[in-house]
Design an enzyme around this catalytic site. Structure first.
Site, short mmCIF file in Angstrom:
data_model
loop_
_atom_site.label_atom_id
_atom_site.label_comp_id
_atom_site.label_asym_id
_atom_site.label_seq_id
_atom_site.Cartn_x
_atom_site.Cartn_y
_atom_site.Cartn_z
N PRO A 88 26.28 58.02 9.94
CG PRO A 88 25.87 60.40 9.39
CD PRO A 88 26.34 59.33 10.55
CD GLU A 115 29.86 68.65 13.91
OE1 GLU A 115 30.48 67.94 12.76
OE2 GLU A 115 28.79 69.16 13.50
NE ARG A 152 8.46 44.18 8.12
CZ ARG A 152 8.43 43.50 6.91
NH1 ARG A 152 9.77 42.95 6.25
NH2 ARG A 152 7.51 43.25 6.21
CG ASP A 167 8.57 41.96 2.97
OD1 ASP A 167 7.36 41.83 2.63
OD2 ASP A 167 8.96 42.10 4.36
#
Length: 247
Positions: A88, A115, A152, A167
């Site tokens: 994160p 953690e 992709r 896209d």
């Protein structure tokens, strides 16, 4: 292209890459996805990979030794591989990152748990990525997202050679709306221009709607998107429409 994933839960990677477009890409040998159990590089009878944090606190921290040994082994067989840490705290993963990474031959993705990692693990990787401002139970799902977004773009994975070029985010904007049959559904009709067969008009409508959708939903993207003078004129008109609609 080869994707190696370092995880405590390799079974999580069996199903997502066994079907649909990426499953076919695996069958054709266009991509390879191999998940490695981090415990294979842990020592001791219990193959412990985590420990309590120094200084106290809740949760456990992944130890640096098994990660270091695992990456050493994987990099020996693929020294050209780029190593990515899923965390994160990483930089937001964007389409431009997917495009850049699709140009390398091999990626190693390291998935956290608990953690997180001992801070010294960060010295072993080339980049750290996050898929959003939220916290998951582990780095496996973000790793799958990154693999999907990169794979992709590997030549031959998508059916059409230009499928990825239109896209959302490929040119810095959201994509224009799409319609298919029937022409009318629940009182809503496909825009006449899309039925006209006039390719020039269709292209202009799609660009205008692409700009409109981006302005409505992700206006901050317009600041960095490469826009022509014609685009800027369209945006002025769309902003006037927006203002008139609000008054």
């Amino acid at each position: 292209m080869k994707f190696d994933v370092l995880t405590l839960f390799p079974a999580m990677f069996e199903s997502p890459f066994s079907g649909s477009i990426l499953g076919k890409a695996v069958e054709k040998g266009l991509i390879q996805v191999e998940a490695h159990n981090l415990r294979e590089w842990a020592e001791g009878r219990h193959q412990v990979t985590d420990d309590a944090p120094y200084g106290g606190g809740d949760g456990m921290v992944i130890k640096p030794e098994p990660v270091t040994r695992a990456l050493g082994d994987l990099k020996r067989s693929r020294p050209e591989a780029k190593t990515l840490l899923m965390t994160p705290q990483g930089m937001p993963f964007r389409q431009r990152d997917a495009v850049a990474l699709s140009g390398v031959s091999s990626l190693i993705l390291v998935c956290g748990r608990y953690e997180g990692f001992d801070e010294r693990v960060r010295d072993l990787v080339d980049a750290e990525y996050s898929i959003g401002d939220f916290v998951l139970t582990g780095g496996e799902l973000p790793a799958m997202v990154v693999i999907d977004a990169v794979a992709r773009l590997v030549p031959g994975v998508l059916g059409g050679c230009c499928s990825a070029e239109a896209d959302s985010f490929s040119d810095g904007l959201l994509e224009h709306p799409h319609y298919t049959r029937p022409v009318e559904f629940n009182g809503r009709r496909v825009p006449d221009v899309l039925l006209s067969g006039n390719h020039g008009e269709i292209a202009r409508w799609r660009r205008r709607e692409q700009l409109r959708r981006t302005l409505q939903r992700r206006p901050e993207l317009l600041d960095a998107a490469p826009l022509s003078e014609a685009d800027r004129e369209i945006l002025k008109a769309l902003r006037r429409e927006q203002t008139q609609g609000e008054s």
